[in-house]
Scaffold this active site. Structure first.
Site, mmCIF file in Angstrom:
data_model
loop_
_atom_site.group_PDB
_atom_site.id
_atom_site.type_symbol
_atom_site.label_atom_id
_atom_site.label_comp_id
_atom_site.label_asym_id
_atom_site.label_seq_id
_atom_site.Cartn_x
_atom_site.Cartn_y
_atom_site.Cartn_z
ATOM 1 N N LYS A 195 9.347 2.191 2.230
ATOM 2 C CA LYS A 195 8.556 2.488 0.737
ATOM 3 C C LYS A 195 7.027 3.049 0.891
ATOM 4 C CE LYS A 195 6.010 0.019 -2.043
ATOM 5 N NZ LYS A 195 5.250 1.111 -2.426
ATOM 6 N N GLY A 247 -1.701 -2.088 5.056
ATOM 7 C CA GLY A 247 -2.363 -1.931 3.725
ATOM 8 C C GLY A 247 -3.437 -3.078 3.771
ATOM 9 N N SER A 248 -3.597 -3.777 2.440
ATOM 10 C CA SER A 248 -4.636 -4.417 2.184
ATOM 11 C C SER A 248 -4.632 -5.715 2.858
ATOM 12 C CB SER A 248 -5.154 -4.620 0.721
ATOM 13 O OG SER A 248 -3.908 -5.132 0.184
ATOM 14 N N THR A 249 -5.407 -6.405 3.045
ATOM 15 C CA THR A 249 -5.561 -7.694 3.715
ATOM 16 C C THR A 249 -4.662 -8.836 2.758
ATOM 17 O OG1 THR A 249 -7.347 -7.457 5.291
ATOM 18 C CG2 THR A 249 -6.766 -9.637 4.831
ATOM 19 N N VAL A 251 -2.610 -8.118 0.564
ATOM 20 C CA VAL A 251 -1.148 -8.075 0.476
ATOM 21 C C VAL A 251 -0.321 -8.517 1.504
ATOM 22 C CG1 VAL A 251 0.911 -6.520 0.283
ATOM 23 C CG2 VAL A 251 -1.087 -6.101 -1.310
ATOM 24 N N GLY A 252 -1.123 -8.231 2.809
ATOM 25 C CA GLY A 252 -0.894 -8.695 3.953
ATOM 26 C C GLY A 252 -0.752 -10.252 3.946
ATOM 27 N N GLU A 269 -0.581 -4.478 9.636
ATOM 28 C CA GLU A 269 -1.918 -3.673 10.338
ATOM 29 C C GLU A 269 -2.802 -3.709 8.583
ATOM 30 O OE1 GLU A 269 -4.491 -1.173 9.931
ATOM 31 O OE2 GLU A 269 -2.809 0.325 10.599
ATOM 32 N N CYS A 303 -8.420 2.667 7.674
ATOM 33 C CA CYS A 303 -8.808 1.245 8.222
ATOM 34 C C CYS A 303 -9.710 0.970 9.468
ATOM 35 C CB CYS A 303 -7.540 0.480 8.410
ATOM 36 S SG CYS A 303 -6.426 1.498 9.420
ATOM 37 N N GLU A 400 -14.541 -4.523 2.962
ATOM 38 C CA GLU A 400 -14.060 -3.491 3.302
ATOM 39 C C GLU A 400 -14.142 -2.428 2.177
ATOM 40 O OE1 GLU A 400 -9.746 -2.770 3.939
ATOM 41 O OE2 GLU A 400 -10.483 -1.386 5.493
HETATM 42 P P1 NAI Z 1 -2.294 -2.325 -1.133
HETATM 43 O O1 NAI Z 1 -2.263 -3.103 0.045
HETATM 44 O O2 NAI Z 1 -1.756 -2.818 -2.512
HETATM 45 O O3 NAI Z 1 -0.859 -1.168 -0.946
HETATM 46 C C1 NAI Z 1 -0.577 -0.722 0.237
HETATM 47 C C2 NAI Z 1 1.411 -0.883 0.014
HETATM 48 O O4 NAI Z 1 1.814 -1.973 -0.218
HETATM 49 C C3 NAI Z 1 1.653 0.165 -0.973
HETATM 50 O O5 NAI Z 1 2.835 0.787 -0.382
HETATM 51 C C4 NAI Z 1 1.856 -0.793 -2.208
HETATM 52 O O6 NAI Z 1 2.634 -0.175 -3.096
HETATM 53 C C5 NAI Z 1 2.638 -2.100 -1.311
HETATM 54 N N1 NAI Z 1 2.252 -3.373 -1.988
HETATM 55 C C6 NAI Z 1 1.548 -3.839 -2.936
HETATM 56 N N2 NAI Z 1 1.693 -5.004 -3.365
HETATM 57 C C7 NAI Z 1 2.848 -5.607 -2.701
HETATM 58 C C8 NAI Z 1 3.504 -6.749 -2.503
HETATM 59 N N3 NAI Z 1 3.129 -7.717 -3.263
HETATM 60 N N4 NAI Z 1 4.596 -6.678 -1.650
HETATM 61 C C9 NAI Z 1 4.859 -5.570 -0.780
HETATM 62 N N5 NAI Z 1 4.209 -4.646 -0.887
HETATM 63 C C10 NAI Z 1 3.253 -4.391 -1.736
HETATM 64 O O7 NAI Z 1 -3.339 -1.687 -1.083
HETATM 65 P P2 NAI Z 1 -4.221 -0.794 -2.243
HETATM 66 O O8 NAI Z 1 -4.219 -1.816 -3.331
HETATM 67 O O9 NAI Z 1 -3.707 0.475 -2.488
HETATM 68 O O10 NAI Z 1 -5.689 -0.656 -1.717
HETATM 69 C C11 NAI Z 1 -6.372 -1.675 -1.850
HETATM 70 C C12 NAI Z 1 -7.466 -1.864 -0.575
HETATM 71 O O11 NAI Z 1 -6.732 -2.189 0.547
HETATM 72 C C13 NAI Z 1 -8.207 -0.602 -0.425
HETATM 73 O O12 NAI Z 1 -9.421 -0.570 -0.967
HETATM 74 C C14 NAI Z 1 -8.573 -0.799 1.135
HETATM 75 O O13 NAI Z 1 -9.543 -1.716 1.366
HETATM 76 C C15 NAI Z 1 -7.282 -1.482 1.435
HETATM 77 N N6 NAI Z 1 -6.415 -0.431 2.217
HETATM 78 C C16 NAI Z 1 -6.127 -0.552 3.527
HETATM 79 C C17 NAI Z 1 -5.223 0.324 4.123
HETATM 80 C C18 NAI Z 1 -5.009 0.243 5.660
HETATM 81 O O14 NAI Z 1 -4.829 1.331 6.211
HETATM 82 N N7 NAI Z 1 -5.226 -0.779 6.404
HETATM 83 C C19 NAI Z 1 -4.519 1.120 3.540
HETATM 84 C C20 NAI Z 1 -4.523 0.980 2.103
HETATM 85 C C21 NAI Z 1 -5.641 0.196 1.499
#
Ligand code: NAI
Ligand code: MG
Length: 490
Positions: A195, A247-249, A251-252, A269, A303, A400
């Site tokens: 996804k 993605g974000s910590t 959601v991790g 990651e 990141c 972050e």
């Molecule tokens: P996010 O963690 O919400 O989104 C990343 C992915 O996770 C997207 O595909 C999203 O649809 C999916 N997702 C969201 N909620 C989920 C859940 N409960 N279960 C499974 N998948 C889910 O990140 P967001 O809200 O777009 O960005 C927020 C912050 O996260 C940013 O400001 C940044 O600090 C950090 N971030 C870090 C990244 C990295 O490369 N480590 C990448 C993107 C964001």
């Protein structure tokens, strides 16, 4: 006698470049994209869809199907069937051929992918063209090579695939993250439900078309679009064996809780707050260029971005002067212009987050510096920003921001900078700038970060493992290590 004429050239205070827009004519965008399930492009069962918006123009790009639990279930069932009947039993060298073909097709369509990535995600075309797309192709090449050599990757052991992998990726490197996830999973014989992020689904669906054209058997790769609920449906599906998330910590942590007590394994990651450390013996000009690249590259949506600068105190003034000078020459604007250094912020939400931190930084007492550049009227933009006189307890230093914002602190001794650099909940990456190899090795053994660059920054290669410590997550992607999460060893 002929009058002597003099041509006077006035370049003003800096070089101005005429715009050099990349042509987008060759990149086809459909009005609407379906889900790629079991080798077919299908609508979401309940007909729901969402739009992707260009972050640099606010224009509507296309509609994408929003996958529900039912659609995710169909995708997982297709992946399981393909795993049991086709991909699992296939000879590894035959699997390799498909993965090589995907790599070559990405190279063939590189320009189209680069253009679409910049339109949908807002990153400068120079980056999508020179970084995202070529490295994505290289990941497929690299892991295609491993597919029939796993016995050498894990000597004395038998490596079997894990099964069905659920993979969820973010918006900062949409195609590249898809490649990081898909290539090792496929090479090890797994099938996938992937996804993309809801703000950047375009290149993932283009990749689905490319994978379809490659002739990969139906169900081996399924790509579903949607937001957090779709991601959660993948994580919680009982027939998913392995979850890979970037993605974000926040959601991790949700994912880790969701899979606790199940047989699922995960690689996470997550965020970062990298220290970039510059010593007085560093080649200052190169270091400044690397520091600029380390944080303003991809608008700081990285990141592993070098978001905390530590300058040795005796070179503070010269480094800050050079940083300010360089900041004033950065070209911020149209991602499709080949001159652009800093593109658009990926979404309104992310821009709000960054602006919130700019306010917090000022309130905390750090000194803000932004160059005097004009930003486009439409779209999401943020000026490259320095926070001088930042201190360890500031939220802008601890949290972050994920935007083009660099905090600047000073240090006197090596021990002091190691303490300060490690004093963060994250541990993804770091950078060291010095003339002395001994200093580099001293720091690389003491900094708690998964990746440490020396006299360079943000360099990626499919053969190098990438991943973090602490709240930056666990598991490695890339290199030999990137195979491990996708195999069961016996
Ligand atoms: P996010 O963690 O919400 O989104 C990343 C992915 O996770 C997207 O595909 C999203 O649809 C999916 N997702 C969201 N909620 C989920 C859940 N409960 N279960 C499974 N998948 C889910 O990140 P967001 O809200 O777009 O960005 C927020 C912050 O996260 C940013 O400001 C940044 O600090 C950090 N971030 C870090 C990244 C990295 O490369 N480590 C990448 C993107 C964001
Ligand atoms: Mg978008």
């Amino acid at each position: 006698m002929a009058k002597k004429t003099e041509t006077k050239l006035d370049f003003g205070s800096k070089w101005d470049y005429s715009s050099a827009p990349e042509s987008a004519g060759h990149a086809e965008i459909k009005k609407e994209y379906g889900l790629y399930i079991n080798g077919k492009f299908v609508k979401a069962e309940d007909g729901k869809k969402f739009a992707s918006i260009s972050p640099s123009t606010d224009e509507h790009i296309a509609y994408f199907a929003e996958a529900s639990d039912k659609d995710v279930d169909k995708a997982v069932k297709a992946a399981r069937k393909a795993y049991n009947e086709v991909w699992g039993p296939m000879a590894p060298k035959e699997r390799a051929k498909y993965i090589f073909r995907i790599a070559r097709l990405i190279q063939e369509r590189a320009r189209e992918f680069a253009v679409l990535e910049s339109i949908d995600g807002g990153k400068p075309i120079r980056e999508s063209r020179d970084v995202d797309v070529p490295i994505a192709a290289n990941h497929f090449f690299y892991y295609a090579g491993w597919a029939d050599k796993l016995e050498y990757a894990f000597p004395g052991k038998t490596a079997k695939p894990v099964g069905v992998a659920g993979q969820i990726i973010p918006w900062n490197f949409p195609l590249l993250m898809a490649a990081w996830k898909l290539a090792p999973a496929l090479a090890c014989g797994n099938t996938v439900v992937l996804k993309p992020a809801e703000t950047t689904p375009l290149t993932a669906m283009k990749l689905a078309e490319l994978i379809h054209d490659s002739g990969l058997p139906a169900g081996v790769v399924n790509i579903v679009t949607g937001a957090g609920a779709t991601g959660a449906a993948i994580v919680n599906h009982p027939d998913v064996d392995k979850v890979a998330f970037t993605g974000s910590t926040g959601v991790g942590k949700i994912i880790q809780k969701a899979i606790a007590g199940t047989n699922k394994t995960a690689t996470l990651e997550l965020g970062g707050k990298a220290a970039n450390i510059i010593f007085d013996d560093a080649p200052i000009d190169q270091a400044v260029e690397g520091i600029i690249n380390g944080i303003f590259f991809n608008q700081g949506h990285v990141c592993c971005a070098g978001s905390r600068l530590f300058v040795q105190e005796n070179v503070k003034d010269i480094v800050i002067k050079k940083l300010k000078d360089r900041l004033s020459t950065l070209i911020v604007g149209d991602p499709m212009d080949k001159n652009t250094d800093v593109g658009a912020i990926n979404s309104k939400e992310q821009l709000d987050t960054i602006n919130k931190y700019l306010k917090i930084g000022v309130e905390e007492g750090a000194e803000i510096y932004q160059p005097n550049c004009t930003l486009p009227k439409k779209g999401n933009w943020c000026k490259p920003t320095l926070f001088l006189e930042a201190s360890q307890s500031h939220r802008i230093v601890q949290e972050e921001i994920f935007g083009p914002v660099l905090t600047v602190q000073t240090f006197r001794t090596i021990d002091e900078v190691i303490d300060k650099a490690n004093n963060t909940p994250f541990g993804l990456s770091a950078g060291v700038w010095t003339d002395k190899g001994s200093k580099i090795f001293n720091l690389t053994t003491k900094l708690r970060a998964g990746v440490i660059w020396a006299n360079t920054f943000n360099k990626f290669d499919p053969t190098s493992p990438f991943g973090g410590y602490k709240e930056s997550g666990y598991g490695r992607e890339g290199g030999l290590q990137g195979l491990s999460p996708y195999v069961k060893l016996s």
